[in-house]
Design a protein around this motif. Structure first.
Motif, PDB file in Angstrom:
ATOM      1  N   CYS A  46       9.731 -40.149  75.655  1.00 46.47           N
ATOM      2  CA  CYS A  46      10.186 -39.075  76.523  1.00 46.47           C
ATOM      3  C   CYS A  46       9.103 -38.597  77.471  1.00 46.47           C
ATOM      4  O   CYS A  46       9.383 -37.880  78.410  1.00 46.47           O
ATOM      5  N   ASN A 207      11.948 -29.073  82.159  1.00 45.05           N
ATOM      6  CA  ASN A 207      13.351 -28.774  82.472  1.00 45.05           C
ATOM      7  C   ASN A 207      14.116 -30.054  82.797  1.00 45.05           C
ATOM      8  O   ASN A 207      14.917 -30.095  83.739  1.00 45.05           O
ATOM      9  N   LYS A 208      13.879 -31.122  82.023  1.00 44.78           N
ATOM     10  CA  LYS A 208      14.522 -32.402  82.316  1.00 44.78           C
ATOM     11  C   LYS A 208      16.038 -32.342  82.191  1.00 44.78           C
ATOM     12  O   LYS A 208      16.759 -32.938  82.981  1.00 44.78           O
ATOM     13  N   ASP A 209      16.531 -31.612  81.164  1.00 45.10           N
ATOM     14  CA  ASP A 209      17.970 -31.580  80.955  1.00 45.10           C
ATOM     15  C   ASP A 209      18.681 -30.701  81.971  1.00 45.10           C
ATOM     16  O   ASP A 209      19.911 -30.748  82.082  1.00 45.10           O
ATOM     17  N   THR A 210      17.939 -29.874  82.697  1.00 43.53           N
ATOM     18  CA  THR A 210      18.528 -29.023  83.747  1.00 43.53           C
ATOM     19  C   THR A 210      17.859 -29.313  85.086  1.00 43.53           C
ATOM     20  O   THR A 210      17.742 -28.413  85.925  1.00 43.53           O
ATOM     21  N   LYS A 297      21.982 -23.562  79.171  1.00 45.10           N
ATOM     22  CA  LYS A 297      21.482 -24.754  78.474  1.00 45.10           C
ATOM     23  C   LYS A 297      20.385 -24.387  77.479  1.00 45.10           C
ATOM     24  O   LYS A 297      20.331 -24.922  76.368  1.00 45.10           O
ATOM     25  N   ARG A 301      20.372 -24.924  73.528  1.00 44.71           N
ATOM     26  CA  ARG A 301      19.301 -25.703  72.924  1.00 44.71           C
ATOM     27  C   ARG A 301      18.646 -24.934  71.774  1.00 44.71           C
ATOM     28  O   ARG A 301      18.358 -25.503  70.718  1.00 44.71           O
TER      29      ARG A 301
END
Length: 331
Positions: A46, A207-210, A297, A301
């Protein structure tokens, strides 16, 4: 051991989730070691790839082909812009007070608007292609002054046509800047702007997922250095699709405001007439709305991490209990 297991599992979340087998009474040590190895491999996968190696992933033929295509495309764009400029200048000679200038002030934008308005009925496609080429070149080469082209679009084409046209041209020009930065500049730009790029990279990794909503927020905030974002985006690993649509959506409020102001170009004296305190507050409030999905998010999480931590603690407690019961029976 419980604290170590909980912290490791929360960090890796679903990637390091494993199943506990009650029959394995003497496997507590192996169970504890498996999340650690899983978390290390998961964290390694990741972690963002170093910037210097991103530009070595392309083979030489592909890299040379990209350089050739971008060079040819940019040369054709500049050549077409010069040819259109020369043709419009020639057409202006038959009209009084007609002059083709690149606008950098309100007065120059008003002068260009009056000149192009005279030629729009005679050479409509030439005027539109000249405006589009000029807009894309300024965005691709990070030349300041896009606000005056937005004003010109509002005065020349009106809000219904000028607003979507500016949104598309902004995204196309910024994307060309993205490709130029990734292909020609690469690690050179990263070494020059390292201090300014590293905070952006750290924020994006967190903030990869957003990422898409964060990019829209960054574009929508007033006075954001968009030229720096255009150059730095390929260096920090932002996908091209995210970049293109975040530019189109994030800069839409700015384009709408400036194009709408352009419909009243004859009444404007300076850019301060456009960017009032009230207008800047509205743009900032729109940018804050982009943070709502990010906040949701993060709440989800955190809840998932808490639930996973509780489950992990319970599983580990069951293992310890089973080991104790097994030892008691053996005695």
């Amino acid at each position: 051991l419980t604290a170590k297991l909980t912290a490791t599992t929360v960090m890796t979340r679903s990637q390091s989730r494993y199943q506990v087998h009650p029959s394995a009474t003497n496997s507590s040590s192996s169970t504890l070691s498996s999340p650690s190895s899983s978390s290390s491999s998961s964290l390694t996968s990741c972690t963002a790839q170093p910037t210097s190696s991103r530009f070595q992933t392309l083979s030489k033929p592909v890299l040379y082909l990209r350089i050739a295509l971008l060079t040819a495309g940019l040369a054709m764009l500049l050549g077409g812009l010069y040819a259109q400029y020369a043709e419009l200048s020639t057409a202006c000679n038959s009209h009084a007070h007609c002059q083709i200038v690149i606008p950098y002030t309100i007065q120059q934008a008003r002068s260009l608007w009056l000149s192009l308005e005279l030629l729009l009925s005679l050479h409509p496609w030439l005027v539109v292609s000249f405006f589009a080429s000029l807009y894309i070149v300024k965005q691709a080469l990070s030349i300041p002054g896009s606000v005056f082209l937005n004003l010109l679009a509002g005065a020349l084409f009106g809000l219904p046509l000028g607003f979507p046209l500016c949104c598309v041209l902004t995204a196309v020009g910024a994307s060309l800047c993205y490709l130029l930065s990734a292909t020609f500049l690469g690690s050179l730009v990263h070494s020059i702007f390292a201090k300014r790029i590293e905070p952006i990279e750290d924020t994006l990794n967190a903030n990869k997922d957003t990422l898409f909503f964060y990019l829209c927020f960054a574009r929508c905030v007033p006075f954001t250095p968009n030229w720096l974002l255009n150059i730095a985006s390929p260096l920090v690993g932002i996908p091209f699709s995210y970049f293109f649509f975040s530019v189109m959506i994030g800069l839409a409020p700015y384009c709408f405001v400036t194009v709408q102001a352009g419909t009243l170009l004859s009444q404007l004296e300076s850019t301060s007439d456009i960017f009032s305190v009230d207008l800047l507050a509205r743009l900032f409030s729109i940018a804050v709305c982009m943070l709502i999905p990010i906040a949701l998010k993060r709440v989800m999480r955190n809840r998932e991490a808490e639930a996973l931590a509780t489950t992990t603690q319970q599983q580990h407690h069951n293992i310890i209990t089973q080991n104790r019961n097994s030892n008691t029976k053996n005695k």
